[in-house]
Design a protein around this motif. Structure first.
Motif, PDB file in Angstrom:
ATOM      1  N   PRO A   1      -7.744   1.696  11.094  1.00  0.00           N
ATOM      2  CA  PRO A   1      -7.045   2.198  12.283  1.00  0.00           C
ATOM      3  C   PRO A   1      -7.667   3.502  12.764  1.00  0.00           C
ATOM      4  CG  PRO A   1      -5.729   2.567  10.321  1.00  0.00           C
ATOM      5  CD  PRO A   1      -6.905   1.743   9.899  1.00  0.00           C
ATOM      6  N   GLN A   2      -7.794   3.663  14.076  1.00  0.00           N
ATOM      7  CA  GLN A   2      -8.368   4.895  14.622  1.00  0.00           C
ATOM      8  C   GLN A   2      -7.502   6.105  14.309  1.00  0.00           C
ATOM      9  OE1 GLN A   2      -9.139   4.222  18.884  1.00  0.00           O
ATOM     10  NE2 GLN A   2     -11.279   4.614  18.447  1.00  0.00           N
ATOM     11  N   GLU A   3      -6.210   5.879  14.138  1.00  0.00           N
ATOM     12  CA  GLU A   3      -5.281   6.977  13.904  1.00  0.00           C
ATOM     13  C   GLU A   3      -4.302   6.593  12.804  1.00  0.00           C
ATOM     14  OE1 GLU A   3      -1.778   9.430  16.350  1.00  0.00           O
ATOM     15  OE2 GLU A   3      -2.718   7.661  17.223  1.00  0.00           O
ATOM     16  N   ILE A   4      -4.020   7.532  11.924  1.00  0.00           N
ATOM     17  CA  ILE A   4      -2.974   7.348  10.930  1.00  0.00           C
ATOM     18  C   ILE A   4      -1.871   8.337  11.267  1.00  0.00           C
ATOM     19  CG2 ILE A   4      -2.370   7.445   8.485  1.00  0.00           C
ATOM     20  CD1 ILE A   4      -5.257   6.768   7.831  1.00  0.00           C
ATOM     21  N   LYS A   5      -0.750   7.818  11.725  1.00  0.00           N
ATOM     22  CA  LYS A   5       0.312   8.681  12.236  1.00  0.00           C
ATOM     23  C   LYS A   5       1.104   9.330  11.103  1.00  0.00           C
ATOM     24  CE  LYS A   5       0.920   6.011  16.487  1.00  0.00           C
ATOM     25  NZ  LYS A   5       1.862   5.209  17.296  1.00  0.00           N
ATOM     26  N   LYS A   6       1.385  10.611  11.252  1.00  0.00           N
ATOM     27  CA  LYS A   6       2.228  11.318  10.301  1.00  0.00           C
ATOM     28  C   LYS A   6       3.698  10.956  10.556  1.00  0.00           C
ATOM     29  CE  LYS A   6      -0.934  14.086   8.361  1.00  0.00           C
ATOM     30  NZ  LYS A   6      -1.244  14.079   6.909  1.00  0.00           N
TER      31      LYS A   6
END
Length: 434
Positions: free
Chosen positions: A32-37
């Motif tokens: 994934p381009q982003e790993i959300k907090k």
């Protein structure tokens, strides 16, 4: 959410493509381009939440942009129809029992979640073309995937497993099902099975003939849901007031499980550090010591589900930490155990505590015994019910492990499998004939 390839030479993909294709065009694994907090309030309240509610919050952060939230909630609750308790074994060492799903192994969650997610995308497409799932197994993956996908409309599963190198009970769990499940018995080792699967994805003629995807942990929909376990472990330990210096120890083969745990850590999960416990297949352990990743042929051991000589998900871990050996070793340590050491651990643990370890869990338990520091509390993953390895466990401990009825039911079935060499040309010809 967009997904990129660890090899960096394939176009970006959406979740639909990443799940349906499994492997990127350049043979890399999707990330994934982003790993959300996740927000602080989630962790403040997590100790009071049920496993299903915890998992839904985590799934929303991973998949909420690509799956409508009502469907995602149904998917999560359908997947998690069981719990995964934390059990005290000894002093500051606890077991996270991941074997309460349909096949009594930790891979049940990822397999069932992926089956339902793939079905969701098939229905969205309105396509009548059959999706063919190829999965290589060294033990538990095959049974989890076969049972997770059993009877799912529009999907056929081919389980590739190494002849004579999985336990009899494991073999029964995917060779006796029939319906949309075909077991392929490969004359080789797990790495040969995995190589056949990867080669099939890259073969243009095969991909024109049939729609292929994978349900190994190379598929984002298979490994990411395993992060649910670690959030649940933290929640249960927080309930006990023992979450401040928490160490998670994961018996590791293809590294999908610990990879999911590390993604959870990137989402804010406050685990202090991780231990990757290996059997004699110590490729990752040696990488931690030397900084050199040197795959080699796998060795057959007591802990057969960890018999992997070139773990696929190392590529994800390497990418996740910017290819930095220093960053990886600052968070992850390793351990490696021979068959004799595994046997001794199982005997010692049973003698001292009465807790029955399977050979894989024994690696995790011993790594905590050896590596836990003053003031830390450790949780190891007990990844499969010991009855799945009954012959080994009975012999080592001198006991008669009771076989749960759902395992016994598989053993009463008739074996159906397709013999196969480890040559890709033979496997390709077989698939082309389907």
């Amino acid at each position: 959410m967009k997904y990129y390839s660890t090899n960096g030479k394939a176009p970006l993909a959406d979740l639909h493509k990443a799940v349906v294709k499994g492997l990127a065009e350049d043979r890399g694994l999707y990330m994934p381009q982003e790993i959300k907090k996740l927000p602080k309030v989630f962790f403040d309240n997590i100790g009071d939440m049920k496993f299903q509610d915890i998992a839904y919050n985590v799934a929303s952060a991973f998949f909420g942009e690509d799956v409508d939230l009502d469907s995602l909630m149904d998917l999560v609750y359908d997947t998690l129809q069981f719990d995964c308790p934390v059990v005290k074994v000894k002093d500051d060492i606890y077991s996270l029992e991941l074997f309460h799903g349909p096949t009594l192994a930790f891979k049940d969650v990822g397999a069932r979640f992926m089956a339902r997610l793939l079905q969701y995308f098939i229905r969205q497409e309105g396509s009548h073309e059959q999706v063919n799932v190829l999965v290589a197994t060294s033990g538990d993956t095959g049974s989890a995937v076969a049972n997770g996908f059993l009877g799912v409309e529009g999907i056929h599963v081919y389980v590739l497993y190494p002849k004579g190198k999985v336990s009899p009970i494991q073999e029964c769990q995917f060779t006796t099902l029939g319906q949309n499940i075909t077991a392929v018995e490969v004359d080789g080792v797990f790495d040969d099975c995995q190589a056949l699967v990867k080669s099939a994805f890259m073969d243009n003629e095969l991909n024109q003939h049939m729609k292929l995807t994978s349900a190994n942990s190379i598929n984002v929909a298979r490994f990411l849901p395993q992060a649910f376990y670690y959030f649940n472990a933290y929640a249960r330990m927080k309930q006990l007031g023992l979450a401040d210096r928490l160490v998670m120890c994961v018996p590791s083969g293809n590294f999908g499980n610990i990879c999911a745990a590390l993604f959870g850590h990137e989402m804010g999960l406050p685990i202090s550090r991780f231990i990757a416990a290996n059997n004699a297949n110590d490729i990752f352990y040696k990488y931690l010591q030397t900084g050199k990743y040197e795959p080699k042929p796998s060795i057959q051991t007591l802990a057969n589900a960890m018999d992997v000589g070139d773990p696929s998900n190392f590529a994800r871990i390497y990418d996740l930490y910017g290819q930095s050996h220093e960053r990886i070793t600052s968070l992850i340590s390793g351990a490696t155990y021979s068959d004799d050491q595994i046997r001794e651990t199982m005997r010692q643990c049973y003698k001292e505590t009465g807790y029955i370890l399977d050979p894989h869990g024994a690696c995790g338990y011993q790594a905590l015994v050896d590596g836990l520091k003053q003031g830390e509390v450790g949780v190891f993953c007990e990844t499969a019910h010991p009855a799945k390895f009954k012959e080994k466990v009975d012999e080592i401990l001198g006991i008669d492990v009771e076989i749960p009825e759902r395992l016994a039911a598989f053993m009463r079935g008739e074996k159906q499998s397709v013999p196969m060499t480890k040559e890709f040309a033979d496997f390709k010809q077989y698939l082309l004939s389907q």
